[in-house]
Scaffold this motif. Structure first.
Motif, PDB file in Angstrom:
ATOM      1  N   LEU A  73       0.928  -1.020  -0.169  1.00  7.79           N
ATOM      2  CA  LEU A  73       0.038  -0.303  -0.006  1.00  7.79           C
ATOM      3  C   LEU A  73       0.591   1.184   0.174  1.00  7.79           C
ATOM      4  CD1 LEU A  73      -2.870  -1.220   2.284  1.00  7.79           C
ATOM      5  CD2 LEU A  73      -3.019  -0.411   0.131  1.00  7.79           C
ATOM      6  N   LEU A  74       1.664   1.251   0.341  1.00  8.98           N
ATOM      7  CA  LEU A  74       2.640   2.480   0.775  1.00  8.98           C
ATOM      8  C   LEU A  74       3.448   2.471  -0.563  1.00  8.98           C
ATOM      9  CD1 LEU A  74       3.649   2.349   4.001  1.00  8.98           C
ATOM     10  CD2 LEU A  74       1.893   4.071   3.213  1.00  8.98           C
ATOM     11  N   GLY A  75       3.327   1.616  -1.021  1.00 11.47           N
ATOM     12  CA  GLY A  75       4.361   1.403  -2.199  1.00 11.47           C
ATOM     13  C   GLY A  75       6.528   1.113  -1.884  1.00 11.47           C
ATOM     14  N   GLY A  76       6.810   0.562  -3.323  1.00 12.80           N
ATOM     15  CA  GLY A  76       8.392   0.828  -2.765  1.00 12.80           C
ATOM     16  C   GLY A  76       9.285   1.627  -2.025  1.00 12.80           C
ATOM     17  N   THR A  77       9.198   2.579  -2.540  1.00 14.35           N
ATOM     18  CA  THR A  77      10.197   3.652  -1.755  1.00 14.35           C
ATOM     19  C   THR A  77       8.818   4.185  -0.514  1.00 14.35           C
ATOM     20  OG1 THR A  77       8.867   5.390  -2.968  1.00 14.35           O
ATOM     21  CG2 THR A  77      10.841   4.843  -4.072  1.00 14.35           C
ATOM     22  N   ALA A  78       7.993   3.720  -0.271  1.00 18.53           N
ATOM     23  CA  ALA A  78       7.601   3.837   0.626  1.00 18.53           C
ATOM     24  C   ALA A  78       7.524   5.840   1.031  1.00 18.53           C
ATOM     25  CB  ALA A  78       8.085   3.192   2.779  1.00 18.53           C
ATOM     26  N   SER A  79       7.560   6.694  -0.003  1.00 16.40           N
ATOM     27  CA  SER A  79       7.471   7.997   0.412  1.00 16.40           C
ATOM     28  C   SER A  79       5.911   8.376  -0.260  1.00 16.40           C
ATOM     29  CB  SER A  79       8.602   8.367  -0.886  1.00 16.40           C
ATOM     30  OG  SER A  79       8.253   9.978  -0.839  1.00 16.40           O
ATOM     31  N   LEU A  80       5.725   9.067   0.511  1.00 13.53           N
ATOM     32  CA  LEU A  80       3.821   9.849   0.239  1.00 13.53           C
ATOM     33  C   LEU A  80       4.569  10.888  -0.585  1.00 13.53           C
ATOM     34  CD1 LEU A  80       1.257  10.576   1.137  1.00 13.53           C
ATOM     35  CD2 LEU A  80       2.266  11.643   2.988  1.00 13.53           C
ATOM     36  N   LEU A  81       5.366  11.952  -0.645  1.00 17.49           N
ATOM     37  CA  LEU A  81       6.154  12.787  -1.808  1.00 17.49           C
ATOM     38  C   LEU A  81       5.590  11.881  -3.224  1.00 17.49           C
ATOM     39  CD1 LEU A  81       6.654  15.494  -2.693  1.00 17.49           C
ATOM     40  CD2 LEU A  81       9.151  15.038  -2.644  1.00 17.49           C
ATOM     41  N   GLY A  82       6.092  11.131  -3.099  1.00 16.53           N
ATOM     42  CA  GLY A  82       6.245  10.159  -4.522  1.00 16.53           C
ATOM     43  C   GLY A  82       4.624   9.696  -4.851  1.00 16.53           C
ATOM     44  N   ALA A  83       3.966   9.516  -4.097  1.00 14.71           N
ATOM     45  CA  ALA A  83       2.504   8.585  -3.724  1.00 14.71           C
ATOM     46  C   ALA A  83       1.976   9.959  -4.610  1.00 14.71           C
ATOM     47  CB  ALA A  83       2.196   7.924  -3.239  1.00 14.71           C
ATOM     48  N   VAL A  84       2.060  10.781  -4.360  1.00 10.84           N
ATOM     49  CA  VAL A  84       0.983  12.382  -4.519  1.00 10.84           C
ATOM     50  C   VAL A  84       2.030  12.768  -5.750  1.00 10.84           C
ATOM     51  CG1 VAL A  84       0.605  15.319  -3.650  1.00 10.84           C
ATOM     52  CG2 VAL A  84       1.272  13.004  -2.024  1.00 10.84           C
ATOM     53  N   THR A  85       3.091  12.786  -6.277  1.00 12.24           N
ATOM     54  CA  THR A  85       3.837  13.256  -7.627  1.00 12.24           C
ATOM     55  C   THR A  85       3.009  12.408  -8.431  1.00 12.24           C
ATOM     56  OG1 THR A  85       5.056  14.226  -5.994  1.00 12.24           O
ATOM     57  CG2 THR A  85       5.475  13.511  -8.953  1.00 12.24           C
ATOM     58  N   SER A  86       3.159  10.874  -8.171  1.00 14.89           N
ATOM     59  CA  SER A  86       1.829  10.144  -9.533  1.00 14.89           C
ATOM     60  C   SER A  86       0.921  10.558  -9.345  1.00 14.89           C
ATOM     61  CB  SER A  86       2.666   8.734  -8.800  1.00 14.89           C
ATOM     62  OG  SER A  86       3.922   8.443  -8.737  1.00 14.89           O
ATOM     63  N   LEU A  87       0.368  10.653  -8.045  1.00 13.58           N
ATOM     64  CA  LEU A  87      -1.031  11.033  -8.512  1.00 13.58           C
ATOM     65  C   LEU A  87      -1.538  12.737  -9.057  1.00 13.58           C
ATOM     66  CD1 LEU A  87      -3.585  10.105  -7.737  1.00 13.58           C
ATOM     67  CD2 LEU A  87      -3.987  12.141  -5.614  1.00 13.58           C
ATOM     68  N   LEU A  88      -0.698  13.317  -8.771  1.00 15.70           N
ATOM     69  CA  LEU A  88      -1.007  14.901 -10.053  1.00 15.70           C
ATOM     70  C   LEU A  88      -0.418  14.573 -11.275  1.00 15.70           C
ATOM     71  CD1 LEU A  88       1.571  17.269  -7.096  1.00 15.70           C
ATOM     72  CD2 LEU A  88      -1.373  17.087  -7.789  1.00 15.70           C
ATOM     73  N   LEU A  89       0.125  12.690 -11.187  1.00 10.76           N
ATOM     74  CA  LEU A  89       0.464  12.943 -13.141  1.00 10.76           C
ATOM     75  C   LEU A  89      -0.338  12.541 -13.943  1.00 10.76           C
ATOM     76  CD1 LEU A  89       4.419  11.950 -12.451  1.00 10.76           C
ATOM     77  CD2 LEU A  89       3.689  13.884 -13.658  1.00 10.76           C
ATOM     78  N   VAL A  90      -1.087  11.750 -12.995  1.00  3.68           N
ATOM     79  CA  VAL A  90      -1.993  10.923 -13.890  1.00  3.68           C
ATOM     80  C   VAL A  90      -2.857  11.560 -14.932  1.00  3.68           C
ATOM     81  CG1 VAL A  90      -4.291   9.344 -13.354  1.00  3.68           C
ATOM     82  CG2 VAL A  90      -1.741   9.376 -12.416  1.00  3.68           C
ATOM     83  N   PRO A  91      -4.252  13.082 -14.442  1.00  3.30           N
ATOM     84  CA  PRO A  91      -4.474  14.122 -15.562  1.00  3.30           C
ATOM     85  C   PRO A  91      -3.428  14.187 -16.253  1.00  3.30           C
ATOM     86  CG  PRO A  91      -3.886  14.902 -13.167  1.00  3.30           C
ATOM     87  CD  PRO A  91      -3.506  13.333 -13.158  1.00  3.30           C
ATOM     88  N   VAL A  92      -2.225  14.538 -16.250  1.00  3.28           N
ATOM     89  CA  VAL A  92      -0.789  14.816 -16.770  1.00  3.28           C
ATOM     90  C   VAL A  92      -0.866  14.276 -18.440  1.00  3.28           C
ATOM     91  CG1 VAL A  92       1.100  16.260 -17.591  1.00  3.28           C
ATOM     92  CG2 VAL A  92      -0.755  16.822 -15.270  1.00  3.28           C
ATOM     93  N   PHE A  93      -1.018  12.408 -17.978  1.00  3.15           N
ATOM     94  CA  PHE A  93      -0.701  11.666 -19.053  1.00  3.15           C
ATOM     95  C   PHE A  93      -2.185  11.619 -19.691  1.00  3.15           C
ATOM     96  CE2 PHE A  93       2.956   9.472 -15.697  1.00  3.15           C
ATOM     97  CZ  PHE A  93       3.976  10.337 -16.804  1.00  3.15           C
ATOM     98  N   ALA A  94      -3.002  11.501 -18.937  1.00 11.09           N
ATOM     99  CA  ALA A  94      -3.931  11.298 -19.404  1.00 11.09           C
ATOM    100  C   ALA A  94      -4.432  12.586 -20.671  1.00 11.09           C
ATOM    101  CB  ALA A  94      -5.047  11.479 -18.462  1.00 11.09           C
ATOM    102  N   ALA A  95      -3.759  13.294 -20.363  1.00  8.82           N
ATOM    103  CA  ALA A  95      -4.595  14.912 -21.019  1.00  8.82           C
ATOM    104  C   ALA A  95      -3.844  14.405 -22.234  1.00  8.82           C
ATOM    105  CB  ALA A  95      -4.452  16.112 -20.653  1.00  8.82           C
TER     106      ALA A  95
END
Length: 340
Positions: A160-182
């Motif tokens: 659940l936390l991810g391989g890096t256990a980094s909240l910043l990395g998870a938030v960054t990935s979440l913010l990149l989703v709409p950019v990739f989708a566009a």
């Protein structure tokens, strides 16, 4: 005369090698590919709407901007309206939990005492009783056994936390989703046409027809399943809220989100609501009301909502769906769940 490459390596060996190489590459890059694939799912679901905008002479970029803004706006409004209430109710529940547990213990302890069962007086006593037997005496559970039993839970937390256990990395990935989708939405038709051009001309008409049939079935299934998830989340949240169940909105959202997994969403909706009723006991009326509401929603979901919205287009049994989700999650983590 066979070509030299066919004599050295049969074609099926080359195909298996390429498939294994692709699988290994996906496994190695599963953390990076998860937001990309999630964005692809969003683009896949929204592409027909963007195509309709183009049919009405609206530029594709403008349609994408309007559509993504509407989707993100609706999601933001939901979070602003529901999230504060969920956080507030969860904080209140956690704060009241010790007193609630003590009151429940006072009611249950006399009943258990009649059967010779004595509840531990403190958490440390419960832990010491449970782990008794490290030196070979007693019938408790050793620390080694306890550690082994906790390994699956730790594995789930790491996943659940991810391989890096980094909240910043998870938030960054979440913010990149709409950019990739566009970007994917803008070039979606061009990409599908390019993939079709890669198919040998001899097989192209047959494969394109099959791909179109799969696209129709799978697209309607995914979009219909999302509608069912939203309807079930709303139904559970409203029904349990009217019955006064604690954390009703949270239970509804979680149950609706997990409803794409056969039996799991329903089990969560009933199990969590029953637990809330037992912890925050308000009489048999609330408990029976929860069971009745759950039964009505399940009947509507099974005989009205899902048949009307999704239908039986895919034709997979629940066993195969569960197996695919478990295998995909075990091999590739959350990316495997999305692929499954």
């Amino acid at each position: 005369m066979a070509r030299s490459s066919d004599r050295i390596f049969p074609r099926w060996v080359l195909v298996l090698f390429v498939m294994a190489l692709v699988g290994l590459l996906v496994w190695g890059l599963r953390g990076v590919l998860t937001p990309v694939f999630f964005a692809f799912l969003i683009a896949y679901m929204l592409d027909p709407v963007v195509d309709r905008f183009e049919e009405r002479k609206i530029p594709r970029s403008v349609g994408i901007a309007v559509l993504l803004t509407a989707v993100l706006g609706a999601l933001t409004i939901f979070l602003l309206l529901a999230l504060p209430g969920i956080i507030r109710d969860t904080a209140e529940f956690i704060g009241e939990l010790p007193g609630t547990v003590r009151a429940l213990e006072e009611r249950v302890a006399p009943l258990l005492a009649e059967f010779g069962v004595e509840l531990p007086r403190s958490l440390s006593e419960a832990v010491s009783t449970f782990t008794a037997g490290d030196d070979g005496g007693g019938g408790g559970v050793s620390s080694d056994k306890l550690a082994k039993a906790a390994q699956p839970v730790l594995a789930v937390l790491r996943w659940l936390l991810g391989g890096t256990a980094s909240l910043l990395g998870a938030v960054t990935s979440l913010l990149l989703v709409p950019v990739f989708a566009a970007y994917l939405l803008h070039d979606f038709d061009r990409m599908t046409a390019g993939i079709a051009e890669l198919i040998p001309p001899k097989w192209r008409p047959f494969i394109v027809d099959i791909a179109r049939e799969v696209d129709v079935v799978l697209g309607e299934f995914i979009r219909g399943q999302l509608i069912v998830m939203l309807v079930l989340a709303f139904a559970y949240a409203v029904a349990y809220s009217l019955l006064g169940v604690r954390l009703a909105i949270l239970i509804g959202v979680v149950a609706g989100t997990l409803s794409f997994i056969p039996y799991v969403g329903g089990a969560v909706a009933l199990g969590f609501a029953v637990v809330m009723c037992l912890i925050d006991w308000n009489g048999w009326g609330q408990l029976l009301g929860v069971v009745g509401a759950y039964t009505v929603i399940q009947v509507l979901e099974g005989f009205v909502i899902t048949p009307k919205v999704v239908g039986d287009k895919v034709g997979l049994s629940a066993v195969w769906v569960l197996l695919a989700l478990m295998v995909g999650g075990e091999l590739f983590g959350f990316l495997g769940v999305l692929l499954a």
